[in-house]
Design a protein around this motif. Structure first.
Motif, mmCIF file in Angstrom:
data_model
loop_
_atom_site.group_PDB
_atom_site.id
_atom_site.type_symbol
_atom_site.label_atom_id
_atom_site.label_comp_id
_atom_site.label_asym_id
_atom_site.label_seq_id
_atom_site.Cartn_x
_atom_site.Cartn_y
_atom_site.Cartn_z
ATOM 1 N N PHE A 18 0.866 -1.328 -0.056
ATOM 2 C CA PHE A 18 0.325 0.069 0.166
ATOM 3 C C PHE A 18 0.489 1.181 -0.146
ATOM 4 N N ASP A 19 0.719 1.961 -0.562
ATOM 5 C CA ASP A 19 1.694 2.960 -1.088
ATOM 6 C C ASP A 19 0.764 4.601 -0.423
ATOM 7 N N LYS A 20 1.606 4.977 0.915
ATOM 8 C CA LYS A 20 0.953 5.961 1.538
ATOM 9 C C LYS A 20 0.593 7.411 1.395
ATOM 10 N N THR A 21 1.848 7.228 -0.157
ATOM 11 C CA THR A 21 1.972 8.853 -0.862
ATOM 12 C C THR A 21 1.348 8.890 -1.862
ATOM 13 N N GLN A 22 0.875 7.669 -2.410
ATOM 14 C CA GLN A 22 -0.455 7.286 -3.979
ATOM 15 C C GLN A 22 -1.063 6.535 -3.273
ATOM 16 N N PRO A 23 -1.978 6.833 -2.448
ATOM 17 C CA PRO A 23 -3.152 5.252 -2.011
ATOM 18 C C PRO A 23 -3.827 5.187 -3.241
ATOM 19 N N PHE A 24 -4.742 6.787 -3.463
ATOM 20 C CA PHE A 24 -5.137 6.389 -5.332
ATOM 21 C C PHE A 24 -4.896 5.000 -6.189
ATOM 22 N N ILE A 25 -3.571 4.897 -6.150
ATOM 23 C CA ILE A 25 -3.446 3.523 -6.823
ATOM 24 C C ILE A 25 -3.272 2.200 -6.347
ATOM 25 N N SER A 26 -3.118 2.497 -5.145
ATOM 26 C CA SER A 26 -3.709 1.393 -4.444
ATOM 27 C C SER A 26 -5.303 0.725 -4.476
ATOM 28 N N ILE A 27 -5.892 2.212 -4.271
ATOM 29 C CA ILE A 27 -7.099 1.093 -4.229
ATOM 30 C C ILE A 27 -7.682 1.149 -5.916
ATOM 31 N N THR A 28 -7.047 1.626 -6.972
ATOM 32 C CA THR A 28 -7.644 1.143 -7.991
ATOM 33 C C THR A 28 -6.931 -0.274 -8.124
ATOM 34 N N ALA A 29 -6.276 -0.819 -7.318
ATOM 35 C CA ALA A 29 -5.915 -2.122 -7.636
ATOM 36 C C ALA A 29 -6.766 -2.722 -6.576
ATOM 37 N N VAL A 30 -7.003 -2.873 -5.919
ATOM 38 C CA VAL A 30 -7.983 -3.425 -4.700
ATOM 39 C C VAL A 30 -9.411 -2.920 -5.108
ATOM 40 N N LEU A 31 -10.259 -2.265 -5.902
ATOM 41 C CA LEU A 31 -10.991 -2.225 -6.595
ATOM 42 C C LEU A 31 -10.960 -3.276 -7.881
ATOM 43 N N ALA A 32 -10.248 -3.147 -8.969
ATOM 44 C CA ALA A 32 -9.739 -4.092 -10.037
ATOM 45 C C ALA A 32 -9.855 -5.697 -9.227
ATOM 46 N N PHE A 33 -9.052 -5.885 -7.953
ATOM 47 C CA PHE A 33 -9.005 -7.121 -7.335
ATOM 48 C C PHE A 33 -10.467 -7.866 -7.095
ATOM 49 N N PHE A 324 5.526 -6.468 -14.919
ATOM 50 C CA PHE A 324 4.043 -6.267 -14.517
ATOM 51 C C PHE A 324 3.276 -5.615 -15.778
ATOM 52 N N PHE A 325 3.574 -7.251 -16.373
ATOM 53 C CA PHE A 325 2.719 -8.339 -16.684
ATOM 54 C C PHE A 325 2.277 -9.105 -15.324
ATOM 55 N N TRP A 326 3.109 -9.691 -14.654
ATOM 56 C CA TRP A 326 2.395 -10.626 -13.437
ATOM 57 C C TRP A 326 1.727 -9.406 -12.556
ATOM 58 N N LEU A 327 2.501 -8.299 -12.153
ATOM 59 C CA LEU A 327 1.693 -7.685 -11.085
ATOM 60 C C LEU A 327 0.320 -7.678 -11.608
ATOM 61 N N GLY A 328 0.008 -7.975 -12.796
ATOM 62 C CA GLY A 328 -1.235 -7.098 -13.097
ATOM 63 C C GLY A 328 -2.272 -8.270 -12.836
ATOM 64 N N ASN A 329 -1.556 -10.321 -13.845
ATOM 65 C CA ASN A 329 -2.048 -11.311 -13.538
ATOM 66 C C ASN A 329 -1.949 -11.735 -11.570
ATOM 67 N N PHE A 330 -1.368 -11.156 -10.903
ATOM 68 C CA PHE A 330 -1.293 -11.283 -9.410
ATOM 69 C C PHE A 330 -2.811 -10.998 -8.700
ATOM 70 N N ILE A 331 -3.366 -9.177 -9.226
ATOM 71 C CA ILE A 331 -4.665 -8.900 -9.298
ATOM 72 C C ILE A 331 -5.451 -9.416 -9.445
ATOM 73 N N GLY A 332 -5.406 -9.931 -10.927
ATOM 74 C CA GLY A 332 -6.596 -10.669 -11.798
ATOM 75 C C GLY A 332 -6.885 -12.061 -11.426
ATOM 76 N N ILE A 333 -5.605 -12.591 -11.239
ATOM 77 C CA ILE A 333 -6.051 -14.360 -10.709
ATOM 78 C C ILE A 333 -6.379 -14.418 -9.096
ATOM 79 N N GLY A 334 -5.757 -13.376 -8.409
ATOM 80 C CA GLY A 334 -6.718 -13.184 -7.535
ATOM 81 C C GLY A 334 -7.603 -12.564 -7.257
ATOM 82 N N GLY A 335 -8.561 -11.852 -7.695
ATOM 83 C CA GLY A 335 -9.774 -11.524 -7.905
ATOM 84 C C GLY A 335 -10.199 -13.018 -8.641
#
Length: 411
Positions: A18-33, A324-335
């Motif tokens: 979780f990026d405290k300096t840019q929380p919106f990025i982490s929130i977007t990832a959680v929403l995608a998940f 970054f490919f596996w970063l997106g896959n981690f979020i998506g496959i986790g979802g």
């Protein structure tokens, strides 16, 4: 010295925090998940309900339509000799001959039209579980000692206010020898039992008696039938074998029809509805995957100096792309895994607790039918994985194209 996999794993852990300096990025990832998870859950549950409803309707229609039906295409009918030949040639099938005639039933001053089937009660009970259930507690000898005995549906019972052992008058029409007029024939039957198919149309209009009764009313020979009901575990293959066997019988005059032909439009419509629903609900996963793209692009924009520095220190574009490919896959496959868990929990709750009740007079059932097909399940998972991989590829490729020299010079 770091291995390539060590670098990718290190970056994955770093970018998933979780990026405290840019929380919106982490929130977007959680929403995608969460979005992918909800999309997968909705799709699996919807497919299970659609498949359950289709199987339930198919089961109900099987009761009266049977997997295969042989019917006479000429006035000669189907002889017992042909029935014996088919039974000896196909011992794995169950055959039940029948006679059919239309009638008007009257009792207690009320009249109702229906179709009367003359059947061999014992043979018919082997392939018609609804009739077999109705015969429980009924002495089958009554259908042989007193040929004018009936089994009627619950719908007709309620319409004519019938009880067990009630008298029911049936009116039939018979064409006179002149061929110009019809004469009515009336016969009183004894009601011995009632069946409940769950479909009001059948329960109101179908009546069962024995072959001898309808044979006497139609004035035909005892060993001639209008058709034969056939039970088969594999009707789509057996229908061709029966057709081939009938070709060997000269002047047989018999047609064969499968349940899918009798109700082809209905099941084609359900199959089309299921495919359309699958495509529409897959769009939910597609929309959720857009959050993966936006989340990864924001991470790339926010971390472009780090990416440039890594490239200048010797990291390859391929490693950045894989990261970054596996970063997106981690979020998506986790979802996707979350969606599978939620769908299993939802299906368990729906099948165990009466949360959703259905009107029995409309659907013939009171509980929501659940039947998850493995084909539907794996199609959903594979489709979701493909969407996630495609969504992760574009940002990953974008990250690998970062111009390290230009960024480091300007920053």
């Amino acid at each position: 010295m770091f291995k390539k996999t060590d670098l990718i794993l290190f970056l994955l852990k770093r970018y998933l925090r979780f990026d405290k300096t840019q929380p919106f990025i982490s929130i977007t990832a959680v929403l995608a998940f969460v979005g992918v998870g909800v999309g997968v859950m909705v799709l699996i549950v919807a497919m299970a309900i659609m498949n359950g409803m289709s199987k339930e309707f198919e089961k109900k229609l099987f009761v009266m339509n049977y997997p295969l039906t042989l019917f006479a295409t000429s006035h000669k009918g189907i002889s017992k000799n042909i029935l014996d030949q088919l039974e000896s040639k196909f011992p794995h099938l169950v055959f039940s001959p029948y006679l059919r005639i239309q009638s008007v039933a009257r009792a207690n001053g009320i009249m109702s039209a229906g179709i009367v089937f003359g059947v061999d009660i014992q043979k018919e009970a082997k392939i018609n579980e609804i009739l077999a259930k109705a015969l429980q507690g009924v002495d089958i000898k009554d259908f042989y000692q007193d040929k004018f005995s009936l089994i009627v549906g619950e719908g007709l019972k309620d319409a004519l206010v019938l009880e067990k052992n009630s008298k029911l008058s049936l009116f039939f029409t018979k064409l006179e020898p002149t061929g110009l007029t019809f004469s009515p024939t009336m016969k009183r039957f004894d009601v011995k039992g009632f069946f409940d198919s769950g479909l009001k149309a059948y329960d109101t209009s179908y009546i069962y008696t024995n072959l001898a009764a309808i044979g006497a009313i139609k004035n035909i020979k005892p060993d001639i039938y209008d058709g034969i009901h056939v039970f088969s575990k594999d009707p789509m293959n057996d229908i061709d074998k029966i057709k081939q066997a009938l070709l060997e019988i000269p002047n047989y005059g018999i047609g064969v029809e499968g349940w899918w032909q009798q109700n082809g439009n209905f099941f084609s419509a359900m199959a089309l509805e299921k495919r359309v629903l699958f495509i529409v609900l897959m769009l939910i996963i597609l929309m959720a995957s857009l959050n993966i793209i936006s989340s990864l692009l924001m991470v790339i924009m926010n971390r472009r100096k780090e990416i440039a520095l890594l490239l200048s220190l010797g990291a390859s574009s391929r490693e950045i792309k894989k990261t970054f490919f596996w970063l997106g896959n981690f979020i998506g496959i986790g979802g996707i895994i979350l969606g599978i868990i939620l769908s299993m929990l939802t299906l368990y709750i729906l099948s165990t607790f009466p949360i959703i009740s259905l009107p029995a007079d409309v659907y013939g059932i009171t509980r929501l039918p659940i039947d998850l097909s493995m084909t539907d399940f794996f199609s959903t998972i594979v489709g979701a994985i493909v969407i996630v991989c495609i969504s992760s590829y574009y940002p990953a490729k974008k990250a690998s194209k970062v111009n390290a020299l230009s960024i480091l010079r300007n920053e």
